[in-house]
Scaffold this motif. Structure first.
Motif, mmCIF file in Angstrom:
data_model
loop_
_atom_site.group_PDB
_atom_site.id
_atom_site.type_symbol
_atom_site.label_atom_id
_atom_site.label_comp_id
_atom_site.label_asym_id
_atom_site.label_seq_id
_atom_site.Cartn_x
_atom_site.Cartn_y
_atom_site.Cartn_z
ATOM 1 N N UNK A 43 0.828 -1.202 0.000
ATOM 2 C CA UNK A 43 0.000 0.000 0.000
ATOM 3 C C UNK A 43 0.863 1.254 0.000
ATOM 4 N N UNK A 44 0.228 2.375 -0.268
ATOM 5 C CA UNK A 44 0.951 3.630 -0.283
ATOM 6 C C UNK A 44 1.083 4.167 1.150
ATOM 7 N N UNK A 45 2.029 5.080 1.299
ATOM 8 C CA UNK A 45 2.218 5.754 2.581
ATOM 9 C C UNK A 45 0.930 6.456 2.984
ATOM 10 N N UNK A 46 0.591 6.384 4.257
ATOM 11 C CA UNK A 46 -0.676 6.902 4.761
ATOM 12 C C UNK A 46 -0.426 7.775 5.983
ATOM 13 N N UNK A 47 -1.087 8.927 6.011
ATOM 14 C CA UNK A 47 -1.037 9.795 7.187
ATOM 15 C C UNK A 47 -1.720 9.111 8.354
ATOM 16 N N UNK A 48 -1.147 9.246 9.560
ATOM 17 C CA UNK A 48 -1.750 8.677 10.760
ATOM 18 C C UNK A 48 -2.126 9.762 11.770
ATOM 19 N N UNK A 49 -1.175 10.641 12.107
ATOM 20 C CA UNK A 49 -1.438 11.629 13.156
ATOM 21 C C UNK A 49 -0.460 12.782 13.029
ATOM 22 N N UNK A 50 -0.883 13.952 13.509
ATOM 23 C CA UNK A 50 -0.028 15.122 13.485
ATOM 24 C C UNK A 50 -0.262 15.947 14.748
ATOM 25 N N UNK A 51 0.758 16.706 15.131
ATOM 26 C CA UNK A 51 0.667 17.538 16.331
ATOM 27 C C UNK A 51 1.395 18.856 16.063
ATOM 28 N N UNK A 52 0.843 19.940 16.549
ATOM 29 C CA UNK A 52 1.446 21.252 16.337
ATOM 30 C C UNK A 52 2.673 21.436 17.228
ATOM 31 N N UNK A 53 3.398 22.512 16.990
ATOM 32 C CA UNK A 53 4.669 22.730 17.685
ATOM 33 C C UNK A 53 4.526 22.767 19.193
ATOM 34 N N UNK A 54 3.447 23.325 19.676
ATOM 35 C CA UNK A 54 3.262 23.425 21.123
ATOM 36 C C UNK A 54 2.547 22.206 21.699
ATOM 37 N N UNK A 55 1.969 21.398 20.812
ATOM 38 C CA UNK A 55 1.161 20.277 21.271
ATOM 39 C C UNK A 55 -0.293 20.630 21.480
ATOM 40 N N UNK A 56 -0.649 21.882 21.205
ATOM 41 C CA UNK A 56 -2.010 22.316 21.464
ATOM 42 C C UNK A 56 -3.033 21.831 20.459
ATOM 43 N N UNK A 57 -2.560 21.461 19.279
ATOM 44 C CA UNK A 57 -3.459 20.967 18.235
ATOM 45 C C UNK A 57 -2.987 19.602 17.771
ATOM 46 N N UNK A 58 -3.923 18.690 17.627
ATOM 47 C CA UNK A 58 -3.624 17.371 17.094
ATOM 48 C C UNK A 58 -4.712 16.973 16.112
ATOM 49 N N UNK A 59 -4.373 16.043 15.246
ATOM 50 C CA UNK A 59 -5.341 15.517 14.293
ATOM 51 C C UNK A 59 -4.916 14.102 13.963
#
Length: 124
Positions: A43-59
């Motif tokens: 399969x192709x590479x898949x996004x799992x999770x991300x976090x902002x520089x301060x940790x205040x935002x995640x997805x």
């Protein structure tokens, strides 16, 4: 030179938990968003999770929402991916990546440095 070193992968059974770590060096860690991606066999590479520089935002990816949590410790220059209730479909090589800016980012091209990956295998 930026280096990202993942650890924590392994072979587990369905329903188990793992915590992946990614230690960063080479630039000011707290200035940049971080992300986790994965590539399953065939399969192709898949996004799992991300976090902002301060940790205040995640997805996180919808299919892992409620099971996976991304966090970071800027004092330790480390980002984590806590994975609970693992499923065989989560089997993949997991990569951490450092973003070009401090925000949350879901596309691979928004990241300029990548780790070597750590294998996660979930047996049924």
């Amino acid at each position: 030179q930026v280096q990202l070193v993942e650890s924590g992968g392994g072979l587990v059974q369905a329903g188990d938990s793992l915590r992946l770590s990614c230690a960063a060096s080479g630039r000011t860690f707290s200035n940049y968003g971080m992300g986790w991606f994965r590539r399953a066999p065939g399969k192709e590479r898949e996004f799992v999770a991300t976090i902002s520089q301060s940790g205040g935002y995640t997805y996180v990816l919808d299919s892992v929402k409620g099971r996976f949590t991304i966090s970071r410790d800027n004092a330790k220059n480390t980002v984590y991916l806590q994975m609970n209730s693992l499923e065989p479909e989560d089997t993949a090589v997991y990569y951490c990546a450092s973003a070009r800016d401090g925000s949350v980012n879901t596309a691979w091209y928004e990241y300029d440095y990548w780790g070597q990956g750590t294998q996660v295998t979930v047996s049924s």
